[in-house]
Design a protein around this motif. Structure first.
Motif, short mmCIF file in Angstrom:
data_model
loop_
_atom_site.label_atom_id
_atom_site.label_comp_id
_atom_site.label_asym_id
_atom_site.label_seq_id
_atom_site.Cartn_x
_atom_site.Cartn_y
_atom_site.Cartn_z
N ALA A 298 12.95 -25.46 -10.16
CA ALA A 298 12.68 -26.40 -11.25
C ALA A 298 11.40 -25.92 -11.92
O ALA A 298 10.32 -25.98 -11.33
CB ALA A 298 12.52 -27.81 -10.71
N VAL A 299 11.52 -25.41 -13.14
CA VAL A 299 10.40 -24.75 -13.81
C VAL A 299 9.85 -25.64 -14.93
O VAL A 299 10.60 -26.12 -15.77
CB VAL A 299 10.83 -23.40 -14.40
N THR A 300 8.53 -25.80 -14.92
CA THR A 300 7.82 -26.42 -16.03
C THR A 300 7.00 -25.32 -16.69
O THR A 300 6.21 -24.65 -16.01
CB THR A 300 6.89 -27.54 -15.55
N VAL A 301 7.19 -25.12 -17.98
CA VAL A 301 6.49 -24.06 -18.70
C VAL A 301 5.33 -24.66 -19.49
O VAL A 301 5.49 -25.68 -20.18
CB VAL A 301 7.45 -23.32 -19.66
N ARG A 302 4.17 -24.05 -19.38
CA ARG A 302 2.98 -24.44 -20.14
C ARG A 302 2.55 -23.24 -20.99
O ARG A 302 2.17 -22.20 -20.44
CB ARG A 302 1.83 -24.81 -19.22
N ALA B 270 9.65 -26.84 -7.19
CA ALA B 270 9.03 -26.98 -8.52
C ALA B 270 7.93 -25.94 -8.69
O ALA B 270 7.04 -25.81 -7.86
CB ALA B 270 8.47 -28.38 -8.68
N GLU C 171 5.21 -24.36 -11.73
CA GLU C 171 4.62 -24.51 -13.05
C GLU C 171 4.22 -23.11 -13.52
O GLU C 171 3.53 -22.38 -12.79
CB GLU C 171 3.40 -25.42 -12.97
N ARG D 245 15.09 -20.25 -12.84
CA ARG D 245 16.03 -21.37 -12.99
C ARG D 245 17.40 -21.00 -12.42
O ARG D 245 18.04 -21.81 -11.75
CB ARG D 245 16.13 -21.79 -14.45
#
Length: 155
Positions: free
Chosen positions: A55-59, A30, A32, A50
């Motif tokens: 597992a990418v969370t974009v902010r 993961a 961020e 990806r």
């Protein structure tokens, strides 16, 4: 003799199937990613991650500088986005393979950086043009060394 070979083959096949099952069951790493809303190359880098199993969370943020500073990446190594993974900062268009190598080695470091926005780095593709670039390992004191090099002539 044939029975022993059959049993050895069966055992090897079972071991391979077990290893494959474990590899497929391993959770994605993961990460961020902090980026500005309007940056298209950042989206390209996120898609690269990806496609390589992250597992990418974009902010979306107004300014990536505070996140870069929090990661311990000096401004001189800055780019257009900052990632955070397993306690490391990932600045700029760092190839996924280098992030995996960093996570496997676990060096005492702040993270990795590709300063600027080099054409040919992940997310910065422009046809067949591939400019040379280095991935830097950033130590916690802000010093850096080359972690990997790409698109160098004669390399």
């Amino acid at each position: 003799m044939q029975r022993r070979i059959f049993i050895q083959t069966l055992a090897a096949g079972a071991a391979a199937a077990l290893a494959l099952g474990r590899a497929q069951a391993a959770p994605a790493a993961a990460i961020e990613v902090f980026k500005t809303l309007t940056c298209g190359c950042c989206e390209g880098w996120v898609e690269h991650l990806r496609a390589n199993g992250f597992a990418v969370t974009v902010r979306n943020v107004d300014d990536t500088g505070p996140y870069r500073a929090r990661a311990g990446i000096p401004e001189r190594f800055g780019s257009c986005h900052t990632g955070m993974i397993a306690g490391y900062g990932i600045e700029g268009h760092v190839p996924a393979a280098d992030i995996r190598r960093l996570l496997a080695a676990r060096p005492a470091a702040a993270g990795l950086a590709v300063p600027g926005m080099t054409v040919g780095s992940p997310g910065m593709e422009q046809g067949s043009r591939k400019d040379p670039f280095d991935v830097f390992l950033i130590r916690r004191d802000g010093a850096a060394s080359v972690f990997a090099s790409y698109n160098k002539r004669g390399a």
